[in-house]
Scaffold this active site. Structure first.
Site, PDB file in Angstrom:
ATOM      1  N   GLU A 104      -5.676   4.906  -7.407  1.00  0.00           N
ATOM      2  CA  GLU A 104      -6.248   4.251  -8.046  1.00  0.00           C
ATOM      3  C   GLU A 104      -6.183   2.847  -7.526  1.00  0.00           C
ATOM      4  O   GLU A 104      -7.234   1.689  -7.366  1.00  0.00           O
ATOM      5  CB  GLU A 104      -6.169   4.312  -9.422  1.00  0.00           C
ATOM      6  CG  GLU A 104      -6.918   5.278 -10.603  1.00  0.00           C
ATOM      7  CD  GLU A 104      -6.140   6.792 -10.619  1.00  0.00           C
ATOM      8  OE1 GLU A 104      -4.863   7.156  -9.645  1.00  0.00           O
ATOM      9  OE2 GLU A 104      -5.970   7.291 -11.202  1.00  0.00           O
TER      10      GLU A 104
ATOM     11  N   ALA B  97     -11.437  11.530 -10.621  1.00  0.00           N
ATOM     12  CA  ALA B  97     -12.518  11.097 -11.047  1.00  0.00           C
ATOM     13  C   ALA B  97     -13.515  11.111  -9.430  1.00  0.00           C
ATOM     14  O   ALA B  97     -14.065   9.934  -9.077  1.00  0.00           O
ATOM     15  CB  ALA B  97     -12.633   9.721 -11.714  1.00  0.00           C
TER      16      ALA B  97
ATOM     17  N   GLU C  23      -4.266  13.854 -13.434  1.00  0.00           N
ATOM     18  CA  GLU C  23      -4.353  13.111 -14.841  1.00  0.00           C
ATOM     19  C   GLU C  23      -4.071  14.203 -15.634  1.00  0.00           C
ATOM     20  O   GLU C  23      -3.520  14.797 -17.050  1.00  0.00           O
ATOM     21  CB  GLU C  23      -4.773  12.006 -15.185  1.00  0.00           C
ATOM     22  CG  GLU C  23      -4.479  10.373 -14.806  1.00  0.00           C
ATOM     23  CD  GLU C  23      -5.537   9.656 -14.696  1.00  0.00           C
ATOM     24  OE1 GLU C  23      -6.472   9.464 -14.396  1.00  0.00           O
ATOM     25  OE2 GLU C  23      -5.061   8.580 -15.692  1.00  0.00           O
TER      26      GLU C  23
ATOM     27  N   GLY D 133      -7.543  11.462 -11.117  1.00  0.00           N
ATOM     28  CA  GLY D 133      -8.013  12.371 -12.449  1.00  0.00           C
ATOM     29  C   GLY D 133      -7.548  13.480 -12.330  1.00  0.00           C
ATOM     30  O   GLY D 133      -7.460  14.182 -13.559  1.00  0.00           O
TER      31      GLY D 133
HETATM   32  N1  3HC Z   1     -15.585  10.072  -4.968  1.00  0.00           N
HETATM   33  C1  3HC Z   1     -15.994  10.295  -5.025  1.00  0.00           C
HETATM   34  N2  3HC Z   1     -16.650  11.278  -3.610  1.00  0.00           N
HETATM   35  C2  3HC Z   1     -14.819  11.141  -3.131  1.00  0.00           C
HETATM   36  C3  3HC Z   1     -13.773  11.209  -3.445  1.00  0.00           C
HETATM   37  C4  3HC Z   1     -13.908  10.724  -5.480  1.00  0.00           C
HETATM   38  N3  3HC Z   1     -13.327  10.602  -5.472  1.00  0.00           N
HETATM   39  N4  3HC Z   1     -12.992  11.691  -3.308  1.00  0.00           N
HETATM   40  C5  3HC Z   1     -14.151  11.866  -1.693  1.00  0.00           C
HETATM   41  N5  3HC Z   1     -15.106  11.430  -2.060  1.00  0.00           N
HETATM   42  C6  3HC Z   1     -15.639  12.069  -0.739  1.00  0.00           C
HETATM   43  C7  3HC Z   1     -16.179  11.237   0.171  1.00  0.00           C
HETATM   44  O1  3HC Z   1     -16.731  10.177   0.345  1.00  0.00           O
HETATM   45  C8  3HC Z   1     -16.581  11.773   1.444  1.00  0.00           C
HETATM   46  O2  3HC Z   1     -17.794  11.890   1.095  1.00  0.00           O
HETATM   47  P1  3HC Z   1     -18.990  12.156   2.392  1.00  0.00           P
HETATM   48  O3  3HC Z   1     -18.765  13.501   3.065  1.00  0.00           O
HETATM   49  O4  3HC Z   1     -20.689  12.350   2.159  1.00  0.00           O
HETATM   50  O5  3HC Z   1     -19.100  11.097   2.966  1.00  0.00           O
HETATM   51  C9  3HC Z   1     -16.270  13.332   1.161  1.00  0.00           C
HETATM   52  O6  3HC Z   1     -15.804  13.113  -0.164  1.00  0.00           O
HETATM   53  C10 3HC Z   1     -14.877  13.961   1.666  1.00  0.00           C
HETATM   54  O7  3HC Z   1     -14.016  12.714   2.079  1.00  0.00           O
HETATM   55  P2  3HC Z   1     -13.088  12.550   2.881  1.00  0.00           P
HETATM   56  O8  3HC Z   1     -14.209  12.216   4.206  1.00  0.00           O
HETATM   57  O9  3HC Z   1     -12.577  10.958   2.693  1.00  0.00           O
HETATM   58  O10 3HC Z   1     -12.307  13.627   2.938  1.00  0.00           O
HETATM   59  P3  3HC Z   1     -10.867  13.494   3.826  1.00  0.00           P
HETATM   60  O11 3HC Z   1     -10.697  14.714   3.539  1.00  0.00           O
HETATM   61  O12 3HC Z   1     -10.467  12.671   4.894  1.00  0.00           O
HETATM   62  O13 3HC Z   1     -10.179  12.864   2.410  1.00  0.00           O
HETATM   63  C11 3HC Z   1      -9.268  12.824   0.298  1.00  0.00           C
HETATM   64  C12 3HC Z   1      -9.402  13.785   0.983  1.00  0.00           C
HETATM   65  C13 3HC Z   1      -7.828  13.436   0.735  1.00  0.00           C
HETATM   66  C14 3HC Z   1      -9.611  13.425  -1.018  1.00  0.00           C
HETATM   67  C15 3HC Z   1      -9.956  11.199   0.093  1.00  0.00           C
HETATM   68  O14 3HC Z   1     -11.330  11.888   0.548  1.00  0.00           O
HETATM   69  C16 3HC Z   1      -9.483  10.533  -1.165  1.00  0.00           C
HETATM   70  O15 3HC Z   1      -8.436  10.501  -1.261  1.00  0.00           O
HETATM   71  N6  3HC Z   1     -10.563  10.557  -2.356  1.00  0.00           N
HETATM   72  C17 3HC Z   1     -10.041   9.707  -2.852  1.00  0.00           C
HETATM   73  C18 3HC Z   1      -9.017   9.606  -3.787  1.00  0.00           C
HETATM   74  C19 3HC Z   1      -9.220   8.638  -4.771  1.00  0.00           C
HETATM   75  O16 3HC Z   1      -8.782   7.794  -4.832  1.00  0.00           O
HETATM   76  N7  3HC Z   1      -9.217   9.387  -6.069  1.00  0.00           N
HETATM   77  C20 3HC Z   1      -9.101   8.405  -7.475  1.00  0.00           C
HETATM   78  C21 3HC Z   1     -10.311   8.223  -7.688  1.00  0.00           C
HETATM   79  S1  3HC Z   1     -10.086   6.641  -9.142  1.00  0.00           S
HETATM   80  C22 3HC Z   1      -9.987   8.010 -10.353  1.00  0.00           C
HETATM   81  O17 3HC Z   1      -9.515   9.304 -10.260  1.00  0.00           O
HETATM   82  C23 3HC Z   1      -9.511   7.448 -11.892  1.00  0.00           C
HETATM   83  C24 3HC Z   1      -9.269   8.360 -13.009  1.00  0.00           C
HETATM   84  O18 3HC Z   1      -7.906   7.603 -13.454  1.00  0.00           O
HETATM   85  C25 3HC Z   1      -9.687   8.235 -14.692  1.00  0.00           C
END
Ligand code: 3HC
Length: 694
Positions: free
Chosen positions: A127, A63, A107, A104
């Site tokens: 998450e 997400a 998922e 997500g």
């Molecule tokens: N949502 C919004 N922005 C995100 C994002 C996300 N899930 N994941 C990464 N980004 C953005 C970062 O903020 C960053 O933005 P910027 O360039 O403007 O600063 C850009 O994408 C690149 O991210 P990273 O600098 O972290 O890049 P890396 O290559 O080092 O890492 C990654 C990539 C492994 C995908 C890492 O970004 C990460 O772990 N992201 C979070 C993943 C996460 O927590 N997912 C769960 C989301 S909640 C969800 O899915 C709810 C669902 O259950 C309903």
């Protein structure tokens, strides 16, 4: 835009490519487009099956976390809608996964009938790290797919696993050796296979009856709700629903718990840290660019482009800090040469290095062979000329300006052109050190924290002449080392230690007012710190605190001579088995602080001499005064430009000083807890100022 998906007529498979750079986040807006494309494929009689894959080197990061930061629009299309559309269709869907498949994104893949991955794919439901739970069916589908217990473990940890492990667990069906999309197309020939139609099991080959009980027991294994365990408890409740309730009811329970968490304070705090971490390397005026309003622009793109490659590192000094730094580089796969002429120190460092890697073998994190290889990548020598081909040399010698300037003079003569010279000083003036060289633009402070191979904070100290390229390389390096690189200007104590002096000073002030150190520590541990201020002081050594207090710019720790007296009594902390507390080898291996009435007596005696009357102090006052000391100094550091953003300070405190992440860091906490912070009140009373090294 989603590119026009190729419809492979011969196989009648519609391939959808998730393409929302940079990480294919499934935002409301993107889900609306995806949903429309999936519905169109379902309505198209010529399409028999659907394959979903990802562009940009990954499947999806899940997400879009930005969507949780404000009120959602009316009736947004979410991942839940996309997942629902996939599952309600009679057509077979296959997820073809390459790169990260997270949150997500996973998922969505779980809603497909089959999952195939490249060997490099990574799977995770992170998450929990954002104080959330998987909210698009993950808590209901995963237990049905792999068993409730492994599913719970996977979701509670939140870390990613490689494709091979995902195959073993049953999350993916096959690993593709060739094209993952072609492999997925072949799998569409299989029958429809909805995960939701399965019965939840506790674990493979284990009878289901006890599942609810076993899952409920998990509540005892996670921290209490008020200590950062809120999301873990809700996650366990959701998984319990998966084994007790029919699928649609479990899904509804998950959605309710998810919404509660999105609004919860711990999740807001953790999301703040998520974004703050991603801001760290965005440094304004890397090249002094300014916009129309005169504000410095964040020009990291260029700076990152300029960042140099660090392929070989030199470390001067084989003490605790030097060997920790060497291990940190070896762990990141970067070879290191450690120079020290003291044979005893080198022998000890060798043992530390071997011991550390063997410990990782015992933990199952490294194989014997890997451990050996990494240990071998650290070379110890007394020959300075071995540093000549290093791209970066870090000095970790005794904390004395003249000693460090000598080292830098020597390094300047040996290091190759273009090499970066870094100092690990925690209090000295980086510019004065840089002046000893002919290359001040290539000099930077890299302040590691003990133990350097474990603590994930790295303060990057920008000297007056440090070049943008040197800084960019330092930020890139922090990422390679998996550390949080926080920029600090060149000022006494930089960010972290400058603030901790005030925090410790306030703790001493409270003890002078008659509060026993053990009670002060207990209050801060209850707030969520792994240890209280006095145990922390004992761990770093009271002699160090005393030495720093003598240095320029430090606030006196308290209003009395207690610290000096303890140091004179050789009560130097844990290392002498006595400091603010006493220690006993039989109690917690000599690391457990034991309250000492002798110290309370010294506090009372010195307070009386200084005319400080004992008073009743509540636990709330203890907590608020200590936190306020941090926050007020933090505000000063921001005003002075020592720290760039409040979020940088929060990251430094969470990752370097054990500030509880579910409280978001000191600056976030101050803004959200209603804690009164009167800028300057406490610091003015103490009559000190931020001391810039200028
Ligand atoms: N949502 C919004 N922005 C995100 C994002 C996300 N899930 N994941 C990464 N980004 C953005 C970062 O903020 C960053 O933005 P910027 O360039 O403007 O600063 C850009 O994408 C690149 O991210 P990273 O600098 O972290 O890049 P890396 O290559 O080092 O890492 C990654 C990539 C492994 C995908 C890492 O970004 C990460 O772990 N992201 C979070 C993943 C996460 O927590 N997912 C769960 C989301 S909640 C969800 O899915 C709810 C669902 O259950 C309903």
């Amino acid at each position: 835009m989603i590119p026009k998906a190729p419809v492979l007529r011969e196989t009648r498979v519609h391939v959808i490519t998730l393409d929302n750079p940079p990480v294919n986040a499934l935002s409301f807006a993107y889900c609306a487009r995806l949903f429309a494309e999936i519905e169109a494929a379902h309505a198209d009689d010529t399409v028999e099956a659907v394959v979903i894959t990802g562009a940009n080197g990954l499947f999806s990061a899940g997400a879009d976390v930005n969507d949780f930061q404000h009120e959602p629009p009316d009736h947004p299309i979410t991942i839940r809608d996309v997942v629902g559309a996939i599952e309600s269709s009679i057509k077979v869907h296959v997820a073809a996964v390459d790169g990260n498949c997270l949150g997500g994104g996973l998922e969505l893949a779980l809603a497909c009938d089959y999952r195939v991955a490249t060997p490099d794919a990574k799977f995770g439901l992170p998450e929990i790290m954002l104080g959330l739970l998987p909210g698009a069916g993950g808590t209901q589908r995963l237990p049905r797919l792999i068993g409730a217990r492994p599913a719970l473990e996977f979701m509670l940890k939140g870390s990613s696993i490689p494709a091979k492990r995902a195959l073993e667990l049953g999350i993916v069906d096959e690993i593709a050796t060739g094209s993952v999309v072609e492999h997925a197309i072949a799998l569409t020939k299989g029958p429809k296979r909805r995960v939701s139609a399965r019965e939840a099991i506790i674990a493979k080959d284990v009878p289901t009856q006890a599942a609810a009980y076993v899952v409920a027991q998990a509540h005892k294994m996670v921290p209490p709700e008020e200590s950062g365990g809120l999301a873990a408890h809700k996650l366990i409740d959701a998984v319990q629903a998966s084994v007790e309730l029919p699928f649609p009811f479990g899904l509804a329970r998950e959605a309710r718990l998810f919404e509660e968490l999105v609004r919860s304070e711990p999740s807001q705090a953790l999301r703040h840290l998520f974004f703050a971490e991603r801001e760290l390397a965005k440094v304004p005026s890397f090249d002094s660019a300014q916009d129309d309003t005169g504000k410095a622009q964040h020009d990291t793109g260029k700076a990152q482009h300029d960042a140099g490659r660090i392929e070989k590192v030199g470390v001067v000094g084989a003490g605790t800090m030097g060997s920790g730094i060497a291990i940190a580089f070896a762990q990141a796969g970067i070879p290191v040469v450690v120079v020290d002429t003291n044979e005893e120190a080198v022998d000890k460092a060798r043992q530390t290095v071997m011991g550390m890697f063997m410990y990782r073998v015992q933990q199952g994190k490294l194989t014997q062979e890997e451990a050996w290889k990494r240990a071998q990548s650290i070379e110890f020598t007394d020959d300075w000329s071995r540093l000549a081909d290093a791209d970066l040399i870090i000095e970790a010698v005794f904390e004395n300006l003249e000693v460090k300037r000598d080292v830098f003079r020597k390094l300047d003569a040996i290091a190759k052109p273009g090499a970066i010279l870094a100092t690990n000083t925690s209090t000295l003036d980086v510019d004065k050190i840089a002046e000893a060289t002919q290359r001040p633009a290539a000099v930077v402070g890299l302040h590691f924290f003990v133990p350097a191979n474990i603590i994930p904070l790295l303060e990057i100290v920008r000297g007056a002449k440090t070049s943008p390229q040197t800084l960019a390389t330092a930020f890139k390096l922090a990422k390679q080392l998996r550390k949080k690189g926080v920029l600090s200007a060149n000022a006494f104590g930089f960010i972290g230690n400058r603030m901790i002096f005030d925090y410790l000073g306030e703790a001493v002030a409270l003890a002078e007012e008659g509060v026993p150190p053990a009670r002060i520590d207990a209050v801060m541990k209850r707030f969520g710190f792994p240890m209280g201020p006095f145990a922390m002081a004992d761990l770093s050594g009271l002699d160090i605190g005393w030495q720093i207090q003598q240095g320029s710019g430090a606030t006196a720790l308290g209003r009395t001579n207690v610290l000096q007296r303890l140091v004179e009594m050789k009560r130097l902390g844990q290392k002498t088995m006595a400091g603010y507390f006493k220690y006993d080898k039989a109690v917690g291996k000599g690391r457990e602080p034991i309250p000492d009435p002798e110290v309370e007596r010294i506090f009372a005696e010195e307070a009386k001499k200084a005319g400080i009357a004992p008073r009743e102090v509540s636990d709330d006052e203890i907590r608020d005064r200590l936190l306020r000391a941090l926050v007020e100094r933090g505000k000063h550091l921001l005003e002075e430009g020592v720290a760039l953003r409040p979020g940088d300070i929060d990251i430094a405190y969470v990752y370097g000083y054990g500030f509880p992440p579910h409280h978001g860091g000191p600056m976030w906490y101050a803004d959200h807890s209603g804690m009164p912070v009167i800028l300057g009140e406490a610091t003015e009373a103490r009559g000190d100022e931020v001391v810039a090294h200028a």
